[in-house]
Design an enzyme around this catalytic site. Sequence first.
Site, PDB file in Angstrom:
ATOM      1  N   HIS A  93       0.839  -1.205   0.000  1.00  0.00           N
ATOM      2  CA  HIS A  93       0.000   0.000   0.000  1.00  0.00           C
ATOM      3  C   HIS A  93       0.874   1.255   0.000  1.00  0.00           C
ATOM      4  O   HIS A  93       0.630   2.208  -0.737  1.00  0.00           O
ATOM      5  CB  HIS A  93      -0.890   0.060   1.249  1.00  0.00           C
ATOM      6  CG  HIS A  93      -1.972  -0.982   1.334  1.00  0.00           C
ATOM      7  ND1 HIS A  93      -2.141  -1.784   2.429  1.00  0.00           N
ATOM      8  CD2 HIS A  93      -2.954  -1.328   0.477  1.00  0.00           C
ATOM      9  CE1 HIS A  93      -3.179  -2.581   2.255  1.00  0.00           C
ATOM     10  NE2 HIS A  93      -3.697  -2.333   1.064  1.00  0.00           N
ATOM     11  N   SER A 153      -3.011  -7.524   2.934  1.00  0.00           N
ATOM     12  CA  SER A 153      -3.301  -7.354   4.367  1.00  0.00           C
ATOM     13  C   SER A 153      -3.743  -8.681   4.973  1.00  0.00           C
ATOM     14  O   SER A 153      -3.386  -9.003   6.109  1.00  0.00           O
ATOM     15  CB  SER A 153      -4.413  -6.324   4.567  1.00  0.00           C
ATOM     16  OG  SER A 153      -4.013  -5.060   4.118  1.00  0.00           O
ATOM     17  N   LYS A 209     -17.867  -5.931   8.400  1.00  0.00           N
ATOM     18  CA  LYS A 209     -16.627  -6.706   8.506  1.00  0.00           C
ATOM     19  C   LYS A 209     -16.140  -6.675   9.945  1.00  0.00           C
ATOM     20  O   LYS A 209     -16.399  -5.739  10.674  1.00  0.00           O
ATOM     21  CB  LYS A 209     -15.550  -6.073   7.618  1.00  0.00           C
ATOM     22  CG  LYS A 209     -15.562  -6.579   6.186  1.00  0.00           C
ATOM     23  CD  LYS A 209     -14.254  -6.164   5.528  1.00  0.00           C
ATOM     24  CE  LYS A 209     -14.190  -6.558   4.069  1.00  0.00           C
ATOM     25  NZ  LYS A 209     -12.984  -5.997   3.433  1.00  0.00           N
ATOM     26  N   ARG A 253      -1.855  -6.181  -8.400  1.00  0.00           N
ATOM     27  CA  ARG A 253      -0.666  -6.968  -8.054  1.00  0.00           C
ATOM     28  C   ARG A 253      -0.411  -8.067  -9.065  1.00  0.00           C
ATOM     29  O   ARG A 253       0.703  -8.329  -9.469  1.00  0.00           O
ATOM     30  CB  ARG A 253      -0.845  -7.610  -6.667  1.00  0.00           C
ATOM     31  CG  ARG A 253      -0.726  -6.626  -5.564  1.00  0.00           C
ATOM     32  CD  ARG A 253      -1.338  -7.147  -4.302  1.00  0.00           C
ATOM     33  NE  ARG A 253      -2.793  -7.172  -4.402  1.00  0.00           N
ATOM     34  CZ  ARG A 253      -3.594  -7.352  -3.399  1.00  0.00           C
ATOM     35  NH1 ARG A 253      -3.109  -7.594  -2.199  1.00  0.00           N
ATOM     36  NH2 ARG A 253      -4.901  -7.326  -3.556  1.00  0.00           N
TER      37      ARG A 253
HETATM   38  P1  ADP Z   1      -9.881  -3.736  -0.399  1.00  0.00           P
HETATM   39  O1  ADP Z   1     -10.529  -4.311   0.810  1.00  0.00           O
HETATM   40  O2  ADP Z   1     -10.633  -2.657  -1.091  1.00  0.00           O
HETATM   41  O3  ADP Z   1      -9.247  -4.757  -1.360  1.00  0.00           O
HETATM   42  P2  ADP Z   1      -7.213  -3.251   0.503  1.00  0.00           P
HETATM   43  O4  ADP Z   1      -6.868  -2.418   1.671  1.00  0.00           O
HETATM   44  O5  ADP Z   1      -6.908  -4.694   0.586  1.00  0.00           O
HETATM   45  O6  ADP Z   1      -8.694  -2.922   0.232  1.00  0.00           O
HETATM   46  O7  ADP Z   1      -6.504  -2.674  -0.810  1.00  0.00           O
HETATM   47  C1  ADP Z   1      -6.754  -1.398  -1.305  1.00  0.00           C
HETATM   48  C2  ADP Z   1      -6.133  -1.266  -2.671  1.00  0.00           C
HETATM   49  O8  ADP Z   1      -4.728  -1.494  -2.569  1.00  0.00           O
HETATM   50  C3  ADP Z   1      -6.619  -2.285  -3.704  1.00  0.00           C
HETATM   51  O9  ADP Z   1      -6.644  -1.657  -4.980  1.00  0.00           O
HETATM   52  C4  ADP Z   1      -5.562  -3.343  -3.711  1.00  0.00           C
HETATM   53  O10 ADP Z   1      -5.465  -4.005  -4.969  1.00  0.00           O
HETATM   54  C5  ADP Z   1      -4.329  -2.501  -3.460  1.00  0.00           C
HETATM   55  N1  ADP Z   1      -3.261  -3.287  -2.840  1.00  0.00           N
HETATM   56  C6  ADP Z   1      -3.330  -4.086  -1.768  1.00  0.00           C
HETATM   57  N2  ADP Z   1      -2.135  -4.653  -1.509  1.00  0.00           N
HETATM   58  C7  ADP Z   1      -1.283  -4.197  -2.455  1.00  0.00           C
HETATM   59  C8  ADP Z   1       0.091  -4.425  -2.770  1.00  0.00           C
HETATM   60  N3  ADP Z   1       0.825  -5.284  -2.080  1.00  0.00           N
HETATM   61  N4  ADP Z   1       0.612  -3.767  -3.816  1.00  0.00           N
HETATM   62  C9  ADP Z   1      -0.140  -2.934  -4.558  1.00  0.00           C
HETATM   63  N5  ADP Z   1      -1.429  -2.688  -4.339  1.00  0.00           N
HETATM   64  C10 ADP Z   1      -2.013  -3.307  -3.314  1.00  0.00           C
END
Ligand code: ADP
Length: 162
Positions: free
Chosen positions: A21, A132, A45, A94
């Site tokens: 992120h 995450s 959630k 990703r």
């Molecule tokens: P959501 O619950 O909306 O998927 P996340 O917090 O998991 O929210 O992710 C938010 C955004 O960040 C999404 O577009 C996800 O694809 C992106 N994201 C999550 N992890 C990574 C990573 N390791 N590298 C790049 N983008 C990421």
Amino acid sequence: MAAQRITAIYPGSFDPITNGHLDLIERGSKIFDELIVAVLRNPEKSPLFSLQERVEMLQEVVQHCPNVSVDTFDGLLVDYAVRRQARVILRGIRAVSDFENEMQMALMNRKLDPNLETVFMMPAVAYTFLSSRLVREVCQLGGDTRSLVPPQVEERLRSKAV
Ligand code: ADP
């Protein structure tokens, strides 16, 4: 005519924020005038970190990016974007597995508001496996998360694991 300032929103759960992120936030902060990291308030959630904890961690780790701010939202993302006068949604891709879901969301958001563009960015290769959910699992099973999340987040994860 002066160029219009572009505000982008990076929405997500950020439970917790990972190095992936953060990589995306740093890339986004270089191409947009303003970047708002927006944490979804989703009462259904059951997150590992409360909304307040997630916001605090984000604020701590984006301190070095002056054009990045942290906020929360609920309801439709397109409505929030209008309220914040943002024209861009930033999302991360990703791997191919992210693509289908992200494409559906982007096209639905475009249907709801044709003025809003979704921009996808790829993280550094080292972060393409990082989510995450995996970080939470590694932490709950007693694994080392030091290379996966910023130090402030790692500290909080350790206190959750005991
Ligand atoms: P959501 O619950 O909306 O998927 P996340 O917090 O998991 O929210 O992710 C938010 C955004 O960040 C999404 O577009 C996800 O694809 C992106 N994201 C999550 N992890 C990574 C990573 N390791 N590298 C790049 N983008 C990421």
